[in-house]
Design a protein around this motif. Sequence first.
Motif, PDB file in Angstrom:
ATOM      1  N   THR A 159       0.828  -1.207   0.000  1.00  0.00           N
ATOM      2  CA  THR A 159       0.000   0.000   0.000  1.00  0.00           C
ATOM      3  C   THR A 159       0.866   1.262   0.000  1.00  0.00           C
ATOM      4  N   GLU A 160       1.907   1.273   0.831  1.00  0.00           N
ATOM      5  CA  GLU A 160       2.814   2.426   0.868  1.00  0.00           C
ATOM      6  C   GLU A 160       3.494   2.633  -0.490  1.00  0.00           C
ATOM      7  N   GLU A 189       2.369   1.686  -3.470  1.00  0.00           N
ATOM      8  CA  GLU A 189       1.370   2.167  -4.436  1.00  0.00           C
ATOM      9  C   GLU A 189       1.140   3.661  -4.255  1.00  0.00           C
ATOM     10  N   ASN A 190       0.985   4.091  -3.011  1.00  0.00           N
ATOM     11  CA  ASN A 190       0.764   5.512  -2.754  1.00  0.00           C
ATOM     12  C   ASN A 190       1.947   6.356  -3.211  1.00  0.00           C
ATOM     13  N   ALA A 191       3.156   5.892  -2.946  1.00  0.00           N
ATOM     14  CA  ALA A 191       4.345   6.639  -3.360  1.00  0.00           C
ATOM     15  C   ALA A 191       4.459   6.690  -4.887  1.00  0.00           C
ATOM     16  N   LEU A 228       2.134   6.598  -7.087  1.00  0.00           N
ATOM     17  CA  LEU A 228       1.079   7.399  -7.718  1.00  0.00           C
ATOM     18  C   LEU A 228       0.964   8.804  -7.137  1.00  0.00           C
ATOM     19  N   ALA A 229       1.910   9.189  -6.316  1.00  0.00           N
ATOM     20  CA  ALA A 229       1.855  10.485  -5.637  1.00  0.00           C
ATOM     21  C   ALA A 229       1.936  11.670  -6.590  1.00  0.00           C
ATOM     22  N   PRO A 247      -5.192  13.308  -5.251  1.00  0.00           N
ATOM     23  CA  PRO A 247      -6.316  12.380  -5.066  1.00  0.00           C
ATOM     24  C   PRO A 247      -7.496  12.610  -6.015  1.00  0.00           C
ATOM     25  N   GLN A 254      -6.571  11.121  -9.284  1.00  0.00           N
ATOM     26  CA  GLN A 254      -6.591   9.663  -9.177  1.00  0.00           C
ATOM     27  C   GLN A 254      -8.026   9.146  -9.266  1.00  0.00           C
ATOM     28  N   GLN A 255      -8.945   9.834  -8.601  1.00  0.00           N
ATOM     29  CA  GLN A 255     -10.351   9.423  -8.639  1.00  0.00           C
ATOM     30  C   GLN A 255     -10.899   9.519 -10.059  1.00  0.00           C
TER      31      GLN A 255
END
Length: 170
Positions: A137-138, A140-142, A144-145, A149, A152-153
Motif C-alpha cells: 500500500t505504501e 502504491e501511494n508513493a 502514484l503520488a 487524489p 486519481q479518482q
Amino acid sequence: MTATPSGQDFVDEMIAAISSLHPAATLEAKALAHRLRRVAHRLETELKRELAPHDIELWELELLACLIRATPGHRLSAGSLMRQMQLTSGAVTNRVNQLERKGWVTREPDPDDRRSVVVALTDTGARRAEHVFGTKTEAENALLAALPPARQQRMNEDLRTLLVALEDRA
C-alpha cells in the motif's frame, strides 16, 4: 526513461516519430495504449522491488489477497481464482502448488461438489499476507503520488469505464 525537461515522455517522442505513418485520429488511442502498458510495467516492477526484501512475490500476495477477501472461510474454487487473477487453469494449479508447499494455502474438498476442491487460506498464509500488505500500500501511494487524489479518482472512473467495456467484450 524519465520525462524530458519540457514534460514530454518517451511516448510523445514515439508518436512524433510515427505521426506521418498513421491517421491523426488514431494517434491519441495509440499513445494512451502505450502509456497504459508502460505505467503497468513500471508499477509492477516497482512493487516487485518493494516486496523482494519481504521474500514474497507480487503474484503470491495477490493470490493470498483473493483468499483473504473471500467470505466466508477464506476459500475459493480454482475457477474463482482463475477469474479474479485472470489466469489459465494451469497457471492457477502451478501457483496453488507453490503456495501449498510454503504452507500458505491448502486444498480441501468442496462441500457443495465432492468432485471439486477449494483452495483455503491457512493461518500462516493470512499472517504472511497481512505482514506485507502495508508495504504494498505504501509503495502504491508513493508511486502514484504525482497525481493528486482528485485526479486519481477521475482516472479511476475513466479506467473503470474502459475496463468494463473491455471485459464485456471478452
